[in-house]
Design a protein around this motif. Structure first.
Motif, short mmCIF file in Angstrom:
data_model
loop_
_atom_site.label_atom_id
_atom_site.label_comp_id
_atom_site.label_asym_id
_atom_site.label_seq_id
_atom_site.Cartn_x
_atom_site.Cartn_y
_atom_site.Cartn_z
N SER A 132 0.80 -1.41 0.00
CA SER A 132 -0.04 -0.15 0.00
C SER A 132 0.94 1.18 0.05
O SER A 132 2.07 1.19 -0.03
N HIS B 240 -3.31 2.28 -4.18
CA HIS B 240 -4.52 1.83 -4.59
C HIS B 240 -5.48 2.95 -5.21
O HIS B 240 -6.29 2.82 -6.15
N THR C 289 2.55 0.22 -3.49
CA THR C 289 1.38 0.19 -4.21
C THR C 289 0.29 1.29 -3.77
O THR C 289 0.41 1.49 -2.51
N THR D 124 3.12 -8.78 -10.01
CA THR D 124 3.92 -8.05 -8.70
C THR D 124 5.29 -8.31 -8.59
O THR D 124 6.12 -7.61 -8.54
N ILE E 226 3.18 0.42 -8.11
CA ILE E 226 2.18 -0.34 -8.78
C ILE E 226 0.96 0.21 -8.23
O ILE E 226 0.67 0.97 -7.22
N THR E 227 0.18 0.40 -9.35
CA THR E 227 -1.40 0.84 -9.11
C THR E 227 -2.18 -0.03 -9.71
O THR E 227 -1.87 -0.84 -10.47
N VAL E 228 -3.67 -0.26 -9.29
CA VAL E 228 -4.61 -1.22 -9.64
C VAL E 228 -5.56 -0.88 -10.63
O VAL E 228 -6.27 -1.75 -11.10
#
Length: 330
Positions: free
Chosen positions: A70, A86, A84, A324, A117-119
């Motif tokens: 996160s 979100h 990450t 990931t 990283i994003t979703v």
């Protein structure tokens, strides 16, 4: 033989949340050429000093790379780090301090990341436009859906048909609008609206004012293993949120063979594809029309079931974890 890559992980996100689910799936599928150690701290993730603590422990760990599932990155970190984000809900639905902290601290640290990283593509665009993060730093990796939702054949027992909401009570979830639309929709009174979690004072007051106390049910805490049958037993899932980074209930419901009424804004149309009924979350009349269609248009309803099952097949935690780890180890 090459030595395994040592990854130090922030484990404070574990738990019964969407982020907790991502954390569990990624860690459970760690490649054999990795070894994981964990940040050891009782500091809450919301503590403004979290980045400093993470940086100190990462630097002292001897690890090759830091990973968090996160939004909290390490500060003054001497090893590469991946984290990450979100969503950017903090910029819209939290305090002025949260907004300042995200723009001045998180955004500046993010520029130093090996990768973010994003979703969803929607969240990537927000990171670029609102925090000024270069698109080249951002990797979009969708969340997944567990096979148990596809394989389950049990239904939660309810004497009355129900629309379902699964999620927290934050403002972006738009629960008052969904309750208002449910109260006003021209659907049989036998339908109830079932929500995860317990009743609170604010919602109780609204439900009383809408005169639907006998048509709303609070399901309390739902154990993870019970979710598939609760989705499967619902007539449809309502997830008409004002903003989401991804929206796990959309694909969990679809995988359960249950149609979804969701929003036409933020990431939700991206995740739903053409397999859900998307409506304007700020327009009560649009939500009402959506509810009525899912009750009265049987052909459309069955189409949503079929398209939803097909759409949900495109998301898997195996793919999420694999992408990931490739990002962490690249």
């Amino acid at each position: 033989m090459n030595n395994p890559t040592h990854v130090i992980v922030d484990p404070r996100w574990a738990g019964n949340t969407g982020i907790g689910r991502l954390y569990k799936e990624v860690l459970n599928q760690a490649p054999i050429n990795t070894t994981c150690s964990f940040i050891k701290s009782d500091m809450k993730v919301s503590n403004p000093l979290s980045p400093l603590m993470l940086g100190i422990q990462a630097n002292d760990s001897g690890a090759d790379v830091f990973y968090s599932p996160s939004f909290m990155p390490p500060a003054r970190c001497k090893i590469p780090f991946i984290f990450t984000v979100h969503d950017l809900m903090h910029l819209f639905y939290y305090s002025g301090f949260h907004k300042f902290y995200y723009k001045k601290v998180i955004a500046n640290l993010a520029q130093k990341a090996k990768k973010i990283i994003t979703v969803s593509q929607y969240s990537k665009l927000q990171l670029e436009e609102l925090l000024g993060i270069p698109g080249s730093l951002i990797e979009v990796i969708y969340n997944g859906v567990d096979r148990s939702f596809f394989e389950n054949e049990e239904s939660y027992f309810s004497e009355r048909p129900y629309f379902l909401f699964v999620g927290n009570r934050r403002k972006n979830k738009n629960i008052p609008a969904m309750l208002t639309a449910f109260a006003q929709a021209k659907i049989p009174k036998e339908f109830i609206f079932a929500l995860s979690g317990d009743e609170d004072v604010e919602l109780a007051s609204l439900i009383s004012a809408l005169q639907i106390s006998d048509r709303v049910k609070f399901l309390g805490f739902i154990p993870e293993e019970d979710l598939p049958k609760i989705y499967h037993g619902a007539h449809a899932t309502m997830f008409v949120s004002l903003m989401e980074g991804f929206g796990l209930p959309v694909i969990e419901s679809m995988a359960s063979g249950t149609p979804v009424l969701t929003s036409s804004v933020s990431s939700l149309p991206e995740i739903a594809g053409n397999a859900a009924l998307c409506v304007d979350p700020s327009n009560t009349s649009a939500i009402i029309a959506g509810l009525e269609r899912l009750v009265n248009d049987n052909d459309f309803y069955l189409q949503c079931v079929s398209r939803g099952m097909e759409r949900a097949q495109q998301f898997s935690w195996e793919t999420t974890a694999d992408q990931t780890w490739k990002t962490i180890l690249s």
